[in-house]
Design an enzyme around this catalytic site. Structure first.
Site, PDB file in Angstrom:
ATOM      1  N   ARG A  16      14.370  65.835  50.613  1.00 12.93           N
ATOM      2  CA  ARG A  16      14.493  64.495  50.022  1.00 12.93           C
ATOM      3  C   ARG A  16      13.820  63.439  50.915  1.00 12.93           C
ATOM      4  O   ARG A  16      12.804  62.857  50.557  1.00 12.93           O
ATOM      5  CB  ARG A  16      15.980  64.167  49.800  1.00 12.93           C
ATOM      6  N   ASP A  17      14.346  63.217  52.121  1.00 11.60           N
ATOM      7  CA  ASP A  17      13.818  62.138  52.969  1.00 11.60           C
ATOM      8  C   ASP A  17      12.384  62.455  53.382  1.00 11.60           C
ATOM      9  O   ASP A  17      11.538  61.557  53.485  1.00 11.60           O
ATOM     10  CB  ASP A  17      14.705  61.981  54.220  1.00 11.60           C
ATOM     11  N   HIS A 208      21.880  59.517  61.602  1.00 12.01           N
ATOM     12  CA  HIS A 208      20.635  59.799  60.872  1.00 12.01           C
ATOM     13  C   HIS A 208      19.524  58.993  61.560  1.00 12.01           C
ATOM     14  O   HIS A 208      19.346  57.810  61.281  1.00 12.01           O
ATOM     15  CB  HIS A 208      20.852  59.358  59.420  1.00 12.01           C
ATOM     16  N   HIS A 210      15.646  58.253  62.548  1.00  9.83           N
ATOM     17  CA  HIS A 210      14.192  58.429  62.441  1.00  9.83           C
ATOM     18  C   HIS A 210      13.632  58.293  63.859  1.00  9.83           C
ATOM     19  O   HIS A 210      14.271  57.715  64.740  1.00  9.83           O
ATOM     20  CB  HIS A 210      13.625  57.410  61.455  1.00  9.83           C
ATOM     21  N   CYS A 241      10.968  56.177  54.803  1.00 11.80           N
ATOM     22  CA  CYS A 241      11.353  55.513  53.566  1.00 11.80           C
ATOM     23  C   CYS A 241      10.184  54.671  53.080  1.00 11.80           C
ATOM     24  O   CYS A 241       9.662  53.842  53.825  1.00 11.80           O
ATOM     25  CB  CYS A 241      12.583  54.634  53.812  1.00 11.80           C
ATOM     26  N   ASN A 250      11.814  61.622  60.357  1.00 12.62           N
ATOM     27  CA  ASN A 250      13.156  61.842  60.922  1.00 12.62           C
ATOM     28  C   ASN A 250      13.012  62.670  62.190  1.00 12.62           C
ATOM     29  O   ASN A 250      12.002  63.319  62.407  1.00 12.62           O
ATOM     30  CB  ASN A 250      14.013  62.655  59.948  1.00 12.62           C
TER      31      ASN A 250
HETATM   32  P1  HMG Z   1      15.717  48.715  38.943  1.00 12.75           P
HETATM   33  O1  HMG Z   1      14.287  48.600  38.535  1.00 12.75           O
HETATM   34  O2  HMG Z   1      16.393  47.470  39.438  1.00 12.75           O
HETATM   35  O3  HMG Z   1      16.609  49.424  37.824  1.00 12.75           O
HETATM   36  O4  HMG Z   1      15.791  49.827  40.075  1.00 12.75           O
HETATM   37  P2  HMG Z   1      17.105  49.005  36.403  1.00 12.75           P
HETATM   38  O5  HMG Z   1      18.523  49.417  36.301  1.00 12.75           O
HETATM   39  O6  HMG Z   1      16.742  47.556  36.124  1.00 12.75           O
HETATM   40  O7  HMG Z   1      16.240  49.943  35.442  1.00 12.75           O
HETATM   41  C1  HMG Z   1      14.814  49.810  35.342  1.00 12.75           C
HETATM   42  C2  HMG Z   1      14.234  51.116  34.802  1.00 12.75           C
HETATM   43  O8  HMG Z   1      14.492  52.184  35.717  1.00 12.75           O
HETATM   44  C3  HMG Z   1      14.834  51.554  33.490  1.00 12.75           C
HETATM   45  O9  HMG Z   1      13.826  52.275  32.799  1.00 12.75           O
HETATM   46  C4  HMG Z   1      15.902  52.540  33.893  1.00 12.75           C
HETATM   47  O10 HMG Z   1      16.220  53.461  32.897  1.00 12.75           O
HETATM   48  C5  HMG Z   1      15.240  53.232  35.072  1.00 12.75           C
HETATM   49  P3  HMG Z   1      12.881  51.569  31.692  1.00 12.75           P
HETATM   50  O11 HMG Z   1      13.844  51.056  30.669  1.00 12.75           O
HETATM   51  O12 HMG Z   1      12.144  50.469  32.386  1.00 12.75           O
HETATM   52  O13 HMG Z   1      12.017  52.693  31.237  1.00 12.75           O
HETATM   53  N1  HMG Z   1      16.221  53.773  36.018  1.00 12.75           N
HETATM   54  C6  HMG Z   1      16.240  55.058  36.432  1.00 12.75           C
HETATM   55  N2  HMG Z   1      15.444  56.099  36.167  1.00 12.75           N
HETATM   56  C7  HMG Z   1      15.754  57.265  36.752  1.00 12.75           C
HETATM   57  N3  HMG Z   1      16.797  57.434  37.609  1.00 12.75           N
HETATM   58  C8  HMG Z   1      17.602  56.410  37.907  1.00 12.75           C
HETATM   59  C9  HMG Z   1      17.341  55.161  37.298  1.00 12.75           C
HETATM   60  N4  HMG Z   1      17.947  53.962  37.379  1.00 12.75           N
HETATM   61  C10 HMG Z   1      17.252  53.122  36.584  1.00 12.75           C
HETATM   62  N5  HMG Z   1      18.622  56.585  38.740  1.00 12.75           N
HETATM   63  C11 HMG Z   1      16.913  51.525  41.335  1.00 12.75           C
HETATM   64  C12 HMG Z   1      17.002  50.141  40.741  1.00 12.75           C
HETATM   65  C13 HMG Z   1      18.089  51.720  42.267  1.00 12.75           C
HETATM   66  C14 HMG Z   1      16.938  52.553  40.220  1.00 12.75           C
HETATM   67  C15 HMG Z   1      15.555  51.637  42.090  1.00 12.75           C
HETATM   68  O14 HMG Z   1      15.473  50.559  42.984  1.00 12.75           O
HETATM   69  C16 HMG Z   1      15.424  52.919  42.861  1.00 12.75           C
HETATM   70  O15 HMG Z   1      15.339  53.990  42.289  1.00 12.75           O
HETATM   71  N6  HMG Z   1      15.387  52.841  44.209  1.00 12.75           N
HETATM   72  C17 HMG Z   1      15.346  54.028  45.040  1.00 12.75           C
HETATM   73  C18 HMG Z   1      14.542  53.757  46.292  1.00 12.75           C
HETATM   74  C19 HMG Z   1      14.588  54.996  47.149  1.00 12.75           C
HETATM   75  O16 HMG Z   1      14.780  56.100  46.674  1.00 12.75           O
HETATM   76  N7  HMG Z   1      14.394  54.806  48.475  1.00 12.75           N
HETATM   77  C20 HMG Z   1      14.392  55.896  49.404  1.00 12.75           C
HETATM   78  C21 HMG Z   1      15.742  56.516  49.613  1.00 12.75           C
HETATM   79  S1  HMG Z   1      16.771  55.588  50.732  1.00 12.75           S
HETATM   80  C22 HMG Z   1      16.272  56.117  52.301  1.00 12.75           C
HETATM   81  O17 HMG Z   1      15.297  56.788  52.448  1.00 12.75           O
HETATM   82  C23 HMG Z   1      17.151  55.776  53.470  1.00 12.75           C
HETATM   83  C24 HMG Z   1      17.998  56.979  53.965  1.00 12.75           C
HETATM   84  O18 HMG Z   1      17.171  58.082  54.312  1.00 12.75           O
HETATM   85  C25 HMG Z   1      18.826  56.573  55.199  1.00 12.75           C
HETATM   86  C26 HMG Z   1      17.985  55.886  56.282  1.00 12.75           C
HETATM   87  O19 HMG Z   1      17.023  56.496  56.795  1.00 12.75           O
HETATM   88  O20 HMG Z   1      18.314  54.721  56.585  1.00 12.75           O
HETATM   89  C27 HMG Z   1      18.980  57.433  52.876  1.00 12.75           C
HETATM   90 MG    MG Z   2      16.179  58.348  56.189  1.00 11.43          MG
END
Ligand code: HMG
Ligand code: MG
Length: 300
Positions: A16-17, A208, A210, A241, A250
């Site tokens: 995933r990450d 966690h 990086h 990210c 990481n």
């Molecule tokens: P948004 O655009 O505000 O969502 O995104 P929305 O609710 O307004 O919906 C917009 C569109 O997205 C709609 O589709 C929804 O159906 C769709 P449309 O009508 O336009 O066709 N949608 C989805 N589709 C699939 N799966 C879903 C979903 N939700 C809505 N779950 C949202 C908000 C949270 C979805 C978006 O900002 C997002 O997906 N963000 C994820 C970012 C991400 O994955 N970042 C990396 C992971 S975090 C990380 O790496 C840190 C970590 O490792 C720890 C660390 O290192 O600190 C964990």
């Molecule tokens: Mg991370």
């Protein structure tokens, strides 16, 4: 200083990450091969994908296909990110028994990463935790930017403690403290960890790191000395990210496992097989393995 533990739980986050941050498209079969290689190396906790918006993270658009292709093994716990109810429902349809929600100790990062404030993120998580409880699903909670934010700079440990406590009291069984951009150093990491540990039992806290500045191993050891027993890591040092400028890989699982085994701390992981898993995925990605231990031992 606390005494050292006999064992540490490793949570492998590379599928995933690691793979969320790749520019190139990676075939489902290569992702599944990575997960199977990790499982064969003895890794018991693997975050395999994320049910996030494919517009935000196209690299994980194949989450359902990856999940469907996994061979289920009762001894291995697979989990997936679920940022909202839509993601949670997709994860349930794909058969997950564990999901992870994610928020941050920085308002600006949270807006950039999940398009909402910290308070709003808790509102999104509430129905997930409620449903999860009813269905017997385990929920992990991530807090990002625990030692610094790419937009806001320094982050107060007290803010990290508050966000972590909220996740824990809402029902997350484990809270993972993310140094998203790898800016932490050991004493700061220790201070932050002890601050959070005043509110959450250490056996429910993961670290966690990086490794942007090469501090991750030192930070992990510093936190273990304060009671940390769960470490997130990513084979071959994959990771980052897309919404955190400057976030590089990481800490590599190979380096963590080598350090822990060298200290007599058990992980249940076979280091040689783990190194082979990292070499395989790095070949697919056509890049060198980002692990000093793997590079030193693989060439032998
Ligand atoms: P948004 O655009 O505000 O969502 O995104 P929305 O609710 O307004 O919906 C917009 C569109 O997205 C709609 O589709 C929804 O159906 C769709 P449309 O009508 O336009 O066709 N949608 C989805 N589709 C699939 N799966 C879903 C979903 N939700 C809505 N779950 C949202 C908000 C949270 C979805 C978006 O900002 C997002 O997906 N963000 C994820 C970012 C991400 O994955 N970042 C990396 C992971 S975090 C990380 O790496 C840190 C970590 O490792 C720890 C660390 O290192 O600190 C964990
Ligand atoms: Mg991370």
């Amino acid at each position: 200083m606390m005494s050292l533990p006999q064992s540490v739980k490793i949570v492998e986050v590379s599928p995933r990450d690691g793979l969320q941050n790749e520019q190139q498209v990676i075939a489902v079969e290569n992702k599944v091969q990575l997960i199977n290689d990790l499982r064969d190396a003895g890794v018991k906790h693997i975050e395999v994908t994320g049910f996030v918006s494919p517009k935000w993270v196209p690299q994980l658009a194949d989450a359902t296909q990856v999940a469907t292709a996994l061979s289920h093994d009762e001894t291995v716990s697979y989990s997936a990110l679920a940022p909202n109810m839509k993601g949670f429902e997709a994860a349930m349809d794909a058969g997950f028994k564990e999901v992870a929600v994610f928020t941050a100790a920085s308002e600006t990062f949270n807006q950039k990463n999940i398009n909402c404030s910290i308070a709003e993120s808790f509102e999104r998580f509430a129905p997930i935790l409620e449903q999860a409880k009813k269905q017997g699903i385990r929920v992990r909670g991530y807090v990002s930017c625990v030692l610094g934010c790419p937009f806001e700079g320094d982050i107060e440990a007290e803010q990290v403690a508050e966000v972590s406590e909220k996740l824990f009291t809402m029902g997350c069984y484990e809270v993972s403290l993310g140094d998203t951009i790898g800016v932490g150093t050991p004493l700061k990491a220790q201070r932050m960890f002890t601050q959070v540990a005043k509110r959450i039992p250490t056996n429910s806290l993961a670290v966690h790191f990086h490794d942007t500045y090469g501090q991750a191993l030192a930070n992990i050891l510093a936190c273990i000395q304060e009671g940390a027993r769960i470490v997130d890591a990513s084979v071959a040092g994959l990771g980052g990210c897309p919404y955190a400028p400057g976030a590089s890989g990481n800490v590599s699982t190979e380096d963590v496992v080598y350090m822990l085994h060298g200290m007599g701390i058990n992980t249940g992981i076979d280091l040689d097989k783990l190194i082979a898993a990292g070499v395989n995925i790095s070949q697919v990605l056509n890049r060198p393995v980002k692990s000093q231990v793997a590079n030193a031992l693989h060439s032998k």
